[in-house]
Every structure is written in structure tokens, then in C-alpha cells.
Design a protein around this motif. Structure first.
Motif, PDB file in Angstrom:
ATOM      1  N   LYS A 337      14.528  -2.714  -8.331  1.00  0.00           N
ATOM      2  CA  LYS A 337      15.517  -1.638  -8.398  1.00  0.00           C
ATOM      3  C   LYS A 337      15.231  -0.552  -7.369  1.00  0.00           C
ATOM      4  O   LYS A 337      16.149   0.047  -6.806  1.00  0.00           O
ATOM      5  N   LYS A 338      13.939  -0.312  -7.101  1.00  0.00           N
ATOM      6  CA  LYS A 338      13.569   0.741  -6.154  1.00  0.00           C
ATOM      7  C   LYS A 338      13.756   0.312  -4.701  1.00  0.00           C
ATOM      8  O   LYS A 338      13.814   1.167  -3.811  1.00  0.00           O
ATOM      9  N   ALA A 339      13.810  -0.985  -4.462  1.00  0.00           N
ATOM     10  CA  ALA A 339      14.058  -1.481  -3.101  1.00  0.00           C
ATOM     11  C   ALA A 339      15.566  -1.447  -2.873  1.00  0.00           C
ATOM     12  O   ALA A 339      16.288  -2.389  -3.202  1.00  0.00           O
ATOM     13  N   LEU A 340      16.050  -0.354  -2.319  1.00  0.00           N
ATOM     14  CA  LEU A 340      17.490  -0.087  -2.304  1.00  0.00           C
ATOM     15  C   LEU A 340      18.272  -1.045  -1.417  1.00  0.00           C
ATOM     16  O   LEU A 340      19.427  -1.362  -1.707  1.00  0.00           O
ATOM     17  N   SER A 341      17.683  -1.500  -0.329  1.00  0.00           N
ATOM     18  CA  SER A 341      18.415  -2.395   0.582  1.00  0.00           C
ATOM     19  C   SER A 341      17.465  -3.465   1.116  1.00  0.00           C
ATOM     20  O   SER A 341      17.047  -3.410   2.273  1.00  0.00           O
ATOM     21  N   PRO A 342      17.089  -4.419   0.270  1.00  0.00           N
ATOM     22  CA  PRO A 342      16.155  -5.471   0.704  1.00  0.00           C
ATOM     23  C   PRO A 342      16.748  -6.292   1.845  1.00  0.00           C
ATOM     24  O   PRO A 342      17.975  -6.418   1.981  1.00  0.00           O
ATOM     25  N   PHE A 343      15.878  -6.859   2.653  1.00  0.00           N
ATOM     26  CA  PHE A 343      16.317  -7.635   3.809  1.00  0.00           C
ATOM     27  C   PHE A 343      16.905  -8.973   3.364  1.00  0.00           C
ATOM     28  O   PHE A 343      16.394  -9.630   2.451  1.00  0.00           O
ATOM     29  N   THR A 344      17.956  -9.343   4.016  1.00  0.00           N
ATOM     30  CA  THR A 344      18.576 -10.656   3.787  1.00  0.00           C
ATOM     31  C   THR A 344      18.629 -11.476   5.065  1.00  0.00           C
ATOM     32  O   THR A 344      19.064 -12.631   5.056  1.00  0.00           O
ATOM     33  N   GLN A 416       2.261   4.953   4.716  1.00  0.00           N
ATOM     34  CA  GLN A 416       3.659   4.613   4.943  1.00  0.00           C
ATOM     35  C   GLN A 416       4.353   4.359   3.610  1.00  0.00           C
ATOM     36  O   GLN A 416       3.759   3.780   2.696  1.00  0.00           O
ATOM     37  N   SER A 417       5.591   4.775   3.520  1.00  0.00           N
ATOM     38  CA  SER A 417       6.378   4.486   2.323  1.00  0.00           C
ATOM     39  C   SER A 417       6.611   2.983   2.227  1.00  0.00           C
ATOM     40  O   SER A 417       6.418   2.235   3.196  1.00  0.00           O
ATOM     41  N   ASP A 418       7.049   2.537   1.055  1.00  0.00           N
ATOM     42  CA  ASP A 418       7.340   1.113   0.883  1.00  0.00           C
ATOM     43  C   ASP A 418       8.403   0.658   1.875  1.00  0.00           C
ATOM     44  O   ASP A 418       8.291  -0.410   2.479  1.00  0.00           O
ATOM     45  N   GLN A 419       9.434   1.476   2.042  1.00  0.00           N
ATOM     46  CA  GLN A 419      10.505   1.100   2.965  1.00  0.00           C
ATOM     47  C   GLN A 419       9.992   1.026   4.401  1.00  0.00           C
ATOM     48  O   GLN A 419      10.280   0.060   5.125  1.00  0.00           O
ATOM     49  N   ALA A 420       9.220   2.042   4.816  1.00  0.00           N
ATOM     50  CA  ALA A 420       8.695   2.039   6.186  1.00  0.00           C
ATOM     51  C   ALA A 420       7.767   0.851   6.411  1.00  0.00           C
ATOM     52  O   ALA A 420       7.799   0.216   7.475  1.00  0.00           O
ATOM     53  N   ALA A 421       6.947   0.532   5.405  1.00  0.00           N
ATOM     54  CA  ALA A 421       6.037  -0.615   5.530  1.00  0.00           C
ATOM     55  C   ALA A 421       6.826  -1.909   5.651  1.00  0.00           C
ATOM     56  O   ALA A 421       6.499  -2.784   6.466  1.00  0.00           O
ATOM     57  N   ALA A 422       7.880  -2.038   4.842  1.00  0.00           N
ATOM     58  CA  ALA A 422       8.705  -3.245   4.896  1.00  0.00           C
ATOM     59  C   ALA A 422       9.406  -3.363   6.248  1.00  0.00           C
ATOM     60  O   ALA A 422       9.499  -4.460   6.820  1.00  0.00           O
ATOM     61  N   GLU A 423       9.884  -2.253   6.771  1.00  0.00           N
ATOM     62  CA  GLU A 423      10.553  -2.277   8.070  1.00  0.00           C
ATOM     63  C   GLU A 423       9.577  -2.671   9.180  1.00  0.00           C
ATOM     64  O   GLU A 423       9.948  -3.389  10.115  1.00  0.00           O
ATOM     65  N   LEU A 424       8.338  -2.190   9.077  1.00  0.00           N
ATOM     66  CA  LEU A 424       7.313  -2.565  10.062  1.00  0.00           C
ATOM     67  C   LEU A 424       7.084  -4.074  10.044  1.00  0.00           C
ATOM     68  O   LEU A 424       7.071  -4.728  11.099  1.00  0.00           O
ATOM     69  N   ILE A 425       6.916  -4.640   8.852  1.00  0.00           N
ATOM     70  CA  ILE A 425       6.645  -6.078   8.735  1.00  0.00           C
ATOM     71  C   ILE A 425       7.837  -6.890   9.216  1.00  0.00           C
ATOM     72  O   ILE A 425       7.682  -7.863   9.962  1.00  0.00           O
ATOM     73  N   GLN A 426       9.027  -6.481   8.805  1.00  0.00           N
ATOM     74  CA  GLN A 426      10.233  -7.203   9.236  1.00  0.00           C
ATOM     75  C   GLN A 426      10.383  -7.127  10.752  1.00  0.00           C
ATOM     76  O   GLN A 426      10.764  -8.106  11.407  1.00  0.00           O
ATOM     77  N   GLY A 427      10.031  -5.966  11.324  1.00  0.00           N
ATOM     78  CA  GLY A 427      10.103  -5.808  12.775  1.00  0.00           C
ATOM     79  C   GLY A 427       9.106  -6.660  13.525  1.00  0.00           C
ATOM     80  O   GLY A 427       9.294  -6.960  14.708  1.00  0.00           O
ATOM     81  N   ASP A 428       8.035  -7.075  12.847  1.00  0.00           N
ATOM     82  CA  ASP A 428       7.026  -7.939  13.472  1.00  0.00           C
ATOM     83  C   ASP A 428       7.417  -9.411  13.445  1.00  0.00           C
ATOM     84  O   ASP A 428       6.641 -10.269  13.884  1.00  0.00           O
ATOM     85  N   ALA A 429       8.587  -9.718  12.915  1.00  0.00           N
ATOM     86  CA  ALA A 429       9.096 -11.098  12.883  1.00  0.00           C
ATOM     87  C   ALA A 429       8.135 -12.043  12.173  1.00  0.00           C
ATOM     88  O   ALA A 429       7.842 -13.147  12.648  1.00  0.00           O
ATOM     89  N   VAL A 430       7.642 -11.609  11.020  1.00  0.00           N
ATOM     90  CA  VAL A 430       6.723 -12.417  10.223  1.00  0.00           C
ATOM     91  C   VAL A 430       7.488 -13.524   9.508  1.00  0.00           C
ATOM     92  O   VAL A 430       8.534 -13.282   8.909  1.00  0.00           O
ATOM     93  N   HIS A 431       6.956 -14.746   9.556  1.00  0.00           N
ATOM     94  CA  HIS A 431       7.561 -15.863   8.840  1.00  0.00           C
ATOM     95  C   HIS A 431       7.119 -15.904   7.384  1.00  0.00           C
ATOM     96  O   HIS A 431       7.935 -16.074   6.476  1.00  0.00           O
ATOM     97  N   LEU A 445       2.612  -4.181  -3.881  1.00  0.00           N
ATOM     98  CA  LEU A 445       3.634  -5.120  -4.348  1.00  0.00           C
ATOM     99  C   LEU A 445       5.059  -4.595  -4.169  1.00  0.00           C
ATOM    100  O   LEU A 445       5.969  -5.384  -3.883  1.00  0.00           O
ATOM    101  N   PRO A 446       5.313  -3.277  -4.348  1.00  0.00           N
ATOM    102  CA  PRO A 446       6.693  -2.810  -4.134  1.00  0.00           C
ATOM    103  C   PRO A 446       7.238  -3.112  -2.745  1.00  0.00           C
ATOM    104  O   PRO A 446       8.455  -3.246  -2.577  1.00  0.00           O
ATOM    105  N   VAL A 447       6.348  -3.235  -1.748  1.00  0.00           N
ATOM    106  CA  VAL A 447       6.807  -3.590  -0.396  1.00  0.00           C
ATOM    107  C   VAL A 447       7.438  -4.986  -0.407  1.00  0.00           C
ATOM    108  O   VAL A 447       8.439  -5.240   0.275  1.00  0.00           O
ATOM    109  N   PHE A 448       6.868  -5.896  -1.189  1.00  0.00           N
ATOM    110  CA  PHE A 448       7.378  -7.265  -1.236  1.00  0.00           C
ATOM    111  C   PHE A 448       8.768  -7.320  -1.851  1.00  0.00           C
ATOM    112  O   PHE A 448       9.538  -8.247  -1.560  1.00  0.00           O
ATOM    113  N   ALA A 449       9.104  -6.337  -2.695  1.00  0.00           N
ATOM    114  CA  ALA A 449      10.444  -6.308  -3.281  1.00  0.00           C
ATOM    115  C   ALA A 449      11.515  -6.064  -2.224  1.00  0.00           C
ATOM    116  O   ALA A 449      12.684  -6.385  -2.436  1.00  0.00           O
ATOM    117  N   TRP A 450      11.126  -5.520  -1.071  1.00  0.00           N
ATOM    118  CA  TRP A 450      12.066  -5.326   0.041  1.00  0.00           C
ATOM    119  C   TRP A 450      12.304  -6.633   0.806  1.00  0.00           C
ATOM    120  O   TRP A 450      13.149  -6.674   1.683  1.00  0.00           O
TER     121      TRP A 450
END
Length: 712
Positions: A337-344, A416-431, A445-450
Motif C-alpha cells: 500500500k505504501k509503494a504508491l507507484s510500483p514499477f511495471t 535514501q527513502s524507499d522510493q529513491a532506493a527503488a528508483e536507483l535500483i530500477q535505473g541500474d537495469a537490474v534483472h 523489504l519495503p523497497v521490494f514492494a516497489w
């Protein structure tokens, strides 16, 4: 963080309204005259805000575009606790070149939690007046609240160049530096704040917390006592003092502190969570769980308490109960619920030549996770897998330095906030993103919810379901998780061949010595587990074993035994279970080297249940000491079984407490056989999958590629 609590200066200079704003007022066409404005200014200066509101509204009826009248109205509303946002917004529209108007609007938005909008207002104020120190400081505070601590530090630095004597800015700078793991610099900032204001309670509290981070527990205790001398009703200071007392081993005093904090503030959920930690140190598991449940009743979205609850339940989880799964599911729903806009969608290549694999952990150091990780990382084929480290805690050591070159990059998530951490990881093109913490301390763990990576995996540092639906897989072996137990997890179970663990032999460990019982004439049992693992059932079993072998001894080494309070309570518990205290030696934690050497005094390990050893079992094996383990049904409860069976010690696995007692006695009846096992054990386990890092690395590589290729 501190923010300005007094009535805002409506002209931006900090002077009385009449002196500073009169010229602006006189320049406006169709503006109220001095005669009409001056009474309102007097009401503002006198703090008579209800009268100011009525007068401002009356003036606005006559002059709808009088910006200064709107500014007075907005302040009057704000100071009465009324909805002031529309008035501040109107003021900005009428006075777009007024830095103070933008600042005031930003401050209101910040207090409403609309932080990004607030920052935009502060930026507009600073564009008009680049030296506006209060705007810089409040912008830093908003950035910090968003978890943008690097940006916050930059803002506070600019503010302090303009206003170097701002104790508030120094304090807030310290808060952000501490979040970034720059604890020494944070201490300097707090000390600067205190030089300017020696009675600044928040800065003293913050200094104490930073000193705890640095291991300066006595100095931290002094800080919190200093706060309480100034402000005896400060619940946060009592809670912090309890943390310092915990680290100093004064656990009874720590409990008193947390309870005092709760007397002051019965809804202090953090104090309840910290109380639970001490109760766990005392071995009072049921009390600890009850304290955490109370914390969650107060704050149902307290992620640290939720993780503590799930972690502590593992201490008694011989099997996974429906309530455990419900708690895990509730946690998962909360973070989703806290991950407002998870990556798709993701940036990673769909058909890569090698996988980019992220490792998220707070334990990439001399820690059980580090010990299991080090050997296999060196064996990962860099042509197949590229590893990226995402540490979640700033602590590092020699092991960190050894493994860091094995990653292509290291990008900290702390600060880093959960959102910022998630954006960093997504930006690194992690598989594939692997979590090595689960619900242990320092988890993210909240980062993984993104969903920052298309494939997400739980492994190694935890031993139950995370409850986070966005984590796709759990790595396990078929002993720890039989197929009929897959329903215990929200993740899909992916089986590794042989074992889910691969241990790195400790560097510099001494050679295996001859069985001590041959020299001593009696058996010495050992246990190196924390107190929470030693429940009443374990103590009862130990009592029966020692009673059956009156010459035997038990060497129990535990970090909590550094506390005299703990030793006293444990002694009482052992007496209640009929254990002859003359047969028990209790030791506090020592260095790893000394701890490994202490195995030379032990003939066999008595495992705890249902929470057995893992790292300690592997270390004991390396030192030639086998562990007698009792297998349960849950992944964790079967961990000892998995370790023993994969190294060929099936005989050292039992399935009931009665068998555990009988086997412990039986194994001591044949000392030559026990001595022969000891002399050849290191060689035996060295060729097993548990210690074969090259073999395990190939299995792990195949699993990661299989997950990627099988993704939906």
C-alpha cells in the motif's frame, strides 16, 4: 526537525510590519491607506489573531487584490489553527515577487505533508532571495523528510553559510548526516548546535543517538541524562537512555527507562518495541511478542515492529501457524500500500549475455550473512553474472573490504527513502534483485514492494516467508522445505541442489585438537546460542542430559551474559529446571578467533530447538565438533538437519525431545568413536556441498538464470 513555530514575519525581514512593509503598501494602487492598515498591524504585533482575521476579511471585501491584507489574513488563520492554505495561495498569486509569501506557503504545505510542493515553494522564494536562510533550512528539512538526505545536507550547508549561528540548522544538518552514515560529521554538527545553545534538548538527544552508533555508550548515557535534567518529562530521552543502558548491559535499568517513557507517553510505540528487544535478551519471548503487539495496536503501520514480531515468532516456530502467515500477509499488504507507484516496466535487457544481479543487505561484513556469502562470491562467473551491492547499513569491516571488489559497483541504500532506493535500483537495469535480510534488522523489504527489478528473490539472511507478494522466489533446499510445506510461503520456492547454504571456512582458524574428554575424563557439551533460543523445553532437555551424566559439563557462551542482570535471571531459570549449576560454565561473547579456539574445550554441541544454530553449527563442524540437532517442520527448524545431512552426519539428527536426550547420552558412551569422528571431520566436511563454493556458485547461477528465463 525543528521548524519555525512563531507567527511568521509577514515581510520577510523579521522586523515589525509597519517599518518594513509600509513602502510596499504605499506603492500599490487601489490599496488600503495607512489609517486602514495600521490597526491590523497593531493586532498582528499584539498577537490578537481572531480580531486580525475579522479586520483582514473586512479590508479584503473593500480591496480584493490587496496582497498584504491577504498575507495578514493567512497569518491570522494559521495562528488560530484554521485552514490557512487557500489564503496563503491567494497571497502568492497577488504577490508573486514576494519571497516571504512563497516561504509561508511552503511552510504550510510542509506541515501538511505535501513535501514536494513545499520544496518547490522554497525554491521560488530562494530564486527571489538566494540568501534566505530560513527558506534554505526549511527546504532541507522537507528534503530530509522525503529521505533525500544528500540534498538536505546541501541545503543546510547553504543555510549555514548565510546564517552560521543557526543552532537549528546545525542540528538538522547533523540529522541528515547521520542518516547518510556520516556519523562522525553528524556529531560535529550536533556539537556546533550545542555551542550555540547548550540547553538545546533535541541536539543533545541527537548527539547521544549518534554516540550509540559510534559505540560510545557511556557518553550517550551522559547525554540522555543531561536531557532529563533539563526536561524530566521527555519520553524520547528515557527511551534513548534505555537503548544506551541496553548496550551497556544494564538491562534492568533499560527496562525501567522504557517503562518510564511509557508512563509519560502510553502510546510511545517505539518504546514498546525497544522494551521487547530487552525482554528478548532476557529470554522472555512471550512478553516480547506481547509488547510488540501492543506497539502495533498503537501504530499498525510501524514496519520495524512488524518485522520484529515476525522475526521473534521464529524462535518458537517448530511449525508455521496460520496466525504467522496472517501476520506476514498483513505486513506485505502494508508495504504494498505504501509503494504508491510500483514499477511495471524495467530498463534491463530482455535477452542479456549476463544477468545484472543486485544484492540488498545490511550485513555485508563480519556477520553470518557475510560468512556464508564470501566464498561463493569469489566463484561467481563474471561472464554470466554481474553483481551489484546495495548495502542498507553503513557499518563495514575487513570482510566488507575483501568482498567489495567482487561487485561491479556498491551503491548504498541507507540515507535514501524507499522510493529513491527503488528508483536507483530500477535505473541500474537490474534483472534479479536478491534480499538477504528478510525481517532481520536493517532490512529494506519495503523497497521490494516497489518492484524495482522484474525478478525478486529472498535468500540466506532469513528463514521464513517475508509476506511481500512482490518477491517472486525463495531459495531453499528440499530438506528445509519439503514440497508439502511450500504453502508456508508467499514466495514460490525454488530448490537449489544439495543445500541452500554454502559456508566460507574461517580464516586463521586453529587446527582441530584431540577430543577433550579423553584428557578430561568427562564430556563437555557446548552451546553458543543467544538466550532467546534457549526456551524451557531446551532447558528441560539439558537438565535431563546433565542429570544422566553427573560428571558432564555444559559450556554456554552467549553475548547476553555480559549483563549481570541476565546471568542472575538465567541462573534462576536453570535452578527451576533442576539443573545442577556446578555443571554449567557461563561465558560472555569474545572475539571470533577466541570463540573458535574455545571449541578445543568442547566435545559436542547441544543444539537449540526449534530455532537451531546455523553459522555456529558450521563453525563447530570446521573445528571438529559435531552438533546434535532436533528437526522440526518449518524451514528454520529443519536448518540443523539440512546442515548435518549434507555433510554426512545423519546420526546426529533426531525428531523428538526424548530422542534428543537419549541420543546425547548414547553418543558419549563411545569416546573412541567420537574421537575418530572429530579427527576426520574437517576433511569430511571440506568435500561436502556445504563447503564447496565453486559447486554452490554454479547451482546459484543456474537458479538465477532459470528464474529469469521462466519469468512471466
Amino acid at each position: 526537525m525543528n521548524s519555525r513555530r512563531n507567527a511568521p514575519c509577514i515581510c520577510g525581514s523579521g522586523k515589525k510590519f509597519k517599518k518594513c512593509c509600509e513602502k510596499k503598501k504605499n506603492r500599490r494602487s487601489a490599496s488600503p491607506s495607512d489609517v486602514e492598515f495600521n490597526p491590523l498591524v497593531n493586532l498582528y504585533n499584539l498577537g490578537r489573531y481572531s480580531e486580525l482575521e475579522r479586520g483582514s476579511r473586512s479590508l479584503i471585501e473593500q480591496f480584493p487584490d490587496a496582497g498584504l491584507a491577504w498575507k495578514l489574513l493567512s497569518v491570522a488563520l494559521l495562528m488560530q489553527g484554521k485552514a490557512a492554505l487557500p489564503a496563503f495561495q491567494k497571497t502568492v498569486l497577488l504577490m508573486p515577487g514576494d519571497a516571504q509569501a512563497h516561504f509561508n506557503l511552503g511552510s504550510v504545505l510542509k506541515n501538511l505533508g505535501r513535501l514536494e510542493e513545499a520544496i518547490a515553494c522554497f525554491r521560488r522564494a530562494l530564486k527571489i532571495n538566494p540568501a534566505y536562510s530560513e527558506a534554505l533550512s526549511n527546504m532541507g528539512s522537507a528534503q530530509s523528510d522525503l529521505g533525500k538526505f544528500t540534498e538536505a545536507v546541501a541545503s543546510f550547508s547553504r543555510a549555514l553559510k548565510v546564517a552560521p549561528n543557526s543552532a537549528i540548522a546545525h542540528n538538522n544538518m547533523g540529522i541528515s548526516l547521520r542518516k547518510l552514515g556520516k556519523t562522525v560529521e553528524a556529531v560535529n554538527s550536533f556539537n556546533c548546535a550545542l555551542k550555540l545553545n547548550s540547553g538545546y534538548v533535541e541536539a543533545i538527544n541527537n548527539l547521544g543517538n549518534a554516540q550509540i552508533d559510534l559505540g560510545q555508550f557511556s557518553e550517550a548515557k551522559d547525554c540522555f541524562e543531561r536531557v532529563l535534567a533539563i526536561d524530566p518529562g521527555n519520553a524520547a530521552a528515557y527511551c534513548n537512555l534505555g537503548n544506551a543502558q541496553t548496550e551497556l548491559g544494564a538491562l534492568n535499568e533499560a527496562v525501567d527507562c522504557f517503562r518510564h517513557a511509557l508512563t509519560i507517553n502510553p502510546r510511545f510505540s517505539k518504546a514498546l518495541n525497544n522494551l521487547a528487544n530487552v525482554q528478548c535478551d532476557f529470554g522472555q519471548l512471550d512478553n516480547a511478542i506481547e509488547s510488540i503487539r501492543q506497539a502495533l495496536k498503537i501504530d499498525p503501520e510501524f514496519p520495524t515492529a512488524f518485522s520484529s514480531l515476525l522475526f521473534l515468532q521464529n524462535y518458537s516456530a517448530a511449525h508455521i501457524s496460520p496466525s504467522f502467515l496472517e501476520d506476514a500477509d498483513q505486513y506485505g499488504q502494508m508495504v504494498t500500500k505504501k509503494a504508491l507507484s510500483p514499477f511495471t516496466s524495467w530498463r534491463c535487457a530482455a535477452s542479456p549475455e549476463r544477468l545484472r544481479v543486485g544484492i540488498v543487505s545490511g550485513d555485508l561484513r563480519a556477520h553470518p550473512v557475510g560468512y556464508f556469502l564470501e566464498g561463493l562470491l569469489a566463484q561467481i562467473d563474471p561472464t554470466k553474472i554481474e553483481l551489484i551491492a546495495y548495502p542498507t547499513h553503513p557499518k563495514s569491516d575487513e570482510l566488507t573490504d575483501r568482498i567489495k571488489p567482487l561487485f561491479s559497483s556498491c551503491k548504498p541504500l541507507f540515507g535514501q527513502s524507499d522510493q529513491a532506493a527503488a528508483e536507483l535500483i530500477q535505473g541500474d537495469a537490474v534483472h534479479v534483485l536478491i534480499d538477504l535480510s528478510g525481517h532481520s534488522i536493517h532490512n529494506r523489504l519495503p523497497v521490494f514492494a516497489w518492484k524495482p527489478a522484474p525478478v525478486q528473490v529472498s535468500w540466506l539472511g532469513y528463514f521464513a516467508t517475508t509476506g511481500v507478494k512482490e518477491i517472486d522466489y525463495l531459495l531453499a533446499d528440499k530438506i528445509c522445505v519439503p514440497e508439502e510445506r511450500q504453502g508456508d510461503f508467499s514466495e514460490k520456492v525454488w530448490y537449489l541442489p544439495d543445500t541452500r547454504l554454502c559456508f566460507t571456512p574461517p580464516e586463521g582458524a586453529s587446527t582441530v585438537v584431540t577430543l577433550p574428554a579423553l584428557k578430561n575424563g568427562f564430556i563437555t557439551f557446548g552451546c553458543f546460542q543467544v538466550l532467546a533460543k534457549v526456551n524451557d523445553e531446551v532447558l528441560d532437555a539439558w537438565s535431563k542430559i546433565l542429570s544422566a551424566l553427573p560428571d558432564a559439563r555444559l559450556r554456554w557462551q552467549c553475548k547476553q551474559f555480559a549483563s549481570a542482570d541476565v546471568v542472575e535471571k538465567v541462573t534462576q531459570r536453570m535452578q527451576q529446571h533442576g539443573i545442577n549449576l556446578e555443571q554449567v560454565d557461563m561465558y560472555e561473547a569474545i572475539s571470533r578467533e577466541a570463540y573458535l579456539m574455545s571449541h578445543s574445550n568442547i566435545d559436542m554441541i547441544l543444539d537449540t530447538f526449534p530455532y537451531p544454530g546455523g553459522t555456529t553449527t558450521c563453525e563447530a563442524l570446521w573445528m571438529g565438533v559435531p552438533t546434535l540437532t532436533l528437526a522440526g517442520e518449518a524451514l528454520l527448524a529443519k536448518q540443523g538437519e539440512s546442515i548435518n545431512r549434507v555433510v554426512g552426519l545423519d546420526e546426529w539428527v533426531v525428531s523428538s525431545a526424548a530422542d534428543y536426550i537419549e541420543k546425547a547420552v548414547t553418543l558419549t558412551n563411545d569416546l573412541p568413536r567420537l574421537a575418530a569422528l572429530r579427527s576426520g571431520l574437517r576433511e569430511q566436511i571440506s568435500s561436502s556441498p556445504l563447503f564447496d563454493s565453486a559447486r554452490f556458485s554454479r547451482n546459484l547461477e543456474n537458479a538465477l538464470w532459470g528464474m529469469w528465463q521462466g519469468r512471466a
